[in-house]
Scaffold this motif. Structure first.
Motif, PDB file in Angstrom:
ATOM      1  N   ALA A  17       0.829  -1.207   0.000  1.00  0.00           N
ATOM      2  CA  ALA A  17       0.000   0.000   0.000  1.00  0.00           C
ATOM      3  C   ALA A  17       0.860   1.251   0.000  1.00  0.00           C
ATOM      4  CB  ALA A  17      -0.935  -0.006   1.205  1.00  0.00           C
ATOM      5  N   GLU A  18       1.953   1.249   0.757  1.00  0.00           N
ATOM      6  CA  GLU A  18       2.840   2.418   0.813  1.00  0.00           C
ATOM      7  C   GLU A  18       3.599   2.580  -0.500  1.00  0.00           C
ATOM      8  OE1 GLU A  18       4.165   5.811   2.779  1.00  0.00           O
ATOM      9  OE2 GLU A  18       2.589   4.367   3.315  1.00  0.00           O
ATOM     10  N   LEU A  19       4.036   1.468  -1.075  1.00  0.00           N
ATOM     11  CA  LEU A  19       4.759   1.546  -2.344  1.00  0.00           C
ATOM     12  C   LEU A  19       3.878   2.113  -3.449  1.00  0.00           C
ATOM     13  CD1 LEU A  19       7.167  -0.976  -3.949  1.00  0.00           C
ATOM     14  CD2 LEU A  19       5.204  -0.203  -5.267  1.00  0.00           C
ATOM     15  N   PRO A  28       0.693  -2.364 -10.996  1.00  0.00           N
ATOM     16  CA  PRO A  28       1.182  -3.718 -11.293  1.00  0.00           C
ATOM     17  C   PRO A  28       0.488  -4.767 -10.434  1.00  0.00           C
ATOM     18  CG  PRO A  28       2.745  -2.552  -9.913  1.00  0.00           C
ATOM     19  CD  PRO A  28       1.669  -1.565 -10.254  1.00  0.00           C
ATOM     20  N   ASP A  29       0.691  -6.013 -10.785  1.00  0.00           N
ATOM     21  CA  ASP A  29       0.119  -7.121 -10.029  1.00  0.00           C
ATOM     22  C   ASP A  29       0.650  -7.090  -8.594  1.00  0.00           C
ATOM     23  OD1 ASP A  29       0.327 -10.131  -9.033  1.00  0.00           O
ATOM     24  OD2 ASP A  29      -1.293 -10.025 -10.515  1.00  0.00           O
ATOM     25  N   LEU A  30      -0.229  -7.273  -7.614  1.00  0.00           N
ATOM     26  CA  LEU A  30       0.176  -7.181  -6.205  1.00  0.00           C
ATOM     27  C   LEU A  30       1.171  -8.270  -5.815  1.00  0.00           C
ATOM     28  CD1 LEU A  30      -3.053  -6.132  -4.252  1.00  0.00           C
ATOM     29  CD2 LEU A  30      -0.996  -4.786  -4.724  1.00  0.00           C
ATOM     30  N   ASP A  31       1.075  -9.437  -6.444  1.00  0.00           N
ATOM     31  CA  ASP A  31       2.052 -10.487  -6.148  1.00  0.00           C
ATOM     32  C   ASP A  31       3.455 -10.046  -6.552  1.00  0.00           C
ATOM     33  OD1 ASP A  31       0.148 -12.169  -5.102  1.00  0.00           O
ATOM     34  OD2 ASP A  31      -0.186 -13.260  -6.987  1.00  0.00           O
ATOM     35  N   VAL A  32       3.560  -9.351  -7.675  1.00  0.00           N
ATOM     36  CA  VAL A  32       4.848  -8.830  -8.126  1.00  0.00           C
ATOM     37  C   VAL A  32       5.351  -7.752  -7.175  1.00  0.00           C
ATOM     38  CG1 VAL A  32       6.039  -7.606  -9.988  1.00  0.00           C
ATOM     39  CG2 VAL A  32       4.371  -9.383 -10.533  1.00  0.00           C
ATOM     40  N   GLU A 166      12.175  -0.184  -8.796  1.00  0.00           N
ATOM     41  CA  GLU A 166      13.097  -0.512  -9.878  1.00  0.00           C
ATOM     42  C   GLU A 166      13.047  -1.999 -10.217  1.00  0.00           C
ATOM     43  OE1 GLU A 166      15.807   2.581 -11.118  1.00  0.00           O
ATOM     44  OE2 GLU A 166      13.666   2.165 -11.345  1.00  0.00           O
ATOM     45  N   LEU A 167      12.891  -2.848  -9.210  1.00  0.00           N
ATOM     46  CA  LEU A 167      12.773  -4.288  -9.460  1.00  0.00           C
ATOM     47  C   LEU A 167      11.491  -4.610 -10.220  1.00  0.00           C
ATOM     48  CD1 LEU A 167      13.991  -5.740  -6.026  1.00  0.00           C
ATOM     49  CD2 LEU A 167      15.276  -5.590  -8.171  1.00  0.00           C
ATOM     50  N   ILE A 168      10.416  -3.919  -9.870  1.00  0.00           N
ATOM     51  CA  ILE A 168       9.155  -4.113 -10.588  1.00  0.00           C
ATOM     52  C   ILE A 168       9.311  -3.683 -12.039  1.00  0.00           C
ATOM     53  CG2 ILE A 168       6.734  -3.416 -10.734  1.00  0.00           C
ATOM     54  CD1 ILE A 168       6.821  -3.008  -7.678  1.00  0.00           C
TER      55      ILE A 168
END
Length: 232
Positions: A17-19, A28-32, A166-168
């Motif tokens: 939620a914070e991100l 993006p997909d929450l799992d990701v 950045e990873l996402i």
């Protein structure tokens, strides 16, 4: 030598939620998102050579020849027990942020020495007995652990968010790195460098800090983590 006796409920340094408050564009997909947060948080702990989440530890130390005893994790929340060569020690002052136990009686934390050599009478200064055990709780409360009582420094959480984003972007095959501006004549072009350490001796820098497996780290993240990273 240190063991985690009671692990944290989560090693995540932030929440999805914070991100997402910092995310721009299609969600993006929450799992990701959750996987990126976990990965970023673990990598930050690995690179800084310390844990940030609050946990309980049992640490075994060689007794120093001084009244200061430096333990591995900080900030110290509480110390349950300090045992020196089988005997409890209670007369000390705790310096929470620096992770130091200072004896109030002026007596060094000295423990037994290891003897050896041909006749067993030589002091082996290269190795000491782990004669001190310290049972303590140290670390920060993160948003993922308890949002109402979190005390993780804001710059650390923001660094975790930046790293996770950045990873996402990597998984979405989007450009990563810091925007660069190049002007040729009357034209200006902005682009992203995939390695934010390029041009600053990235290979040498990674080798110098003893972590050549992590050549890439977002520049804003690196600027924050350098203040928290342990070099010893």
């Amino acid at each position: 030598m240190i063991e985690i006796t009671t692990p944290a409920s989560s090693r995540d340094l932030t929440t999805s939620a914070e991100l997402l408050k910092h995310w721009v564009g299609k969600q993006p997909d929450l799992d990701v998102v959750n996987l990126a947060i976990t990965s970023a948080s673990i990598n930050i702990a690995h690179w800084c050579r310390r844990e940030f989440v609050q946990q309980e530890y049992m640490e075994y130390l060689e007794a120093p020849e001084r009244i200061r005893l430096v333990i591995a994790e900080s900030p110290i929340i509480s110390v349950s027990e300090v045992i020196v060569s089988g005997d409890p020690v209670t007369d000390y002052t705790i310096f929470e942020k620096s992770g130091i136990l200072l004896r109030n009686d002026g007596v060094p934390w000295t423990g037994p020495v290891v003897m050896g050599g041909a006749f067993g009478t030589d002091v082996l200064v290269s190795e000491g007995l782990l004669s001190i055990t310290v049972d303590y709780i140290a670390g920060y409360t993160t948003r993922a652990m308890d949002e109402a009582n979190m005390d993780l420094p804001a710059d650390l959480e923001l660094a975790a968010i930046t790293y996770a984003i950045e990873l996402i972007n990597m998984t979405l095959e989007k450009p990563i790195g810091d925007p660069m501006s190049v002007k040729v004549g009357g034209f200006t072009t902005e682009y992203s460098d995939t390695d934010t350490m390029t041009g600053s001796g990235s290979g040498y820098w990674a080798e110098a800090v003893g972590d050549p497996s992590m050549l890439w780290l977002p520049l804003p993240v690196r600027r924050v983590l350098m203040a928290y990273r342990r070099t010893l």
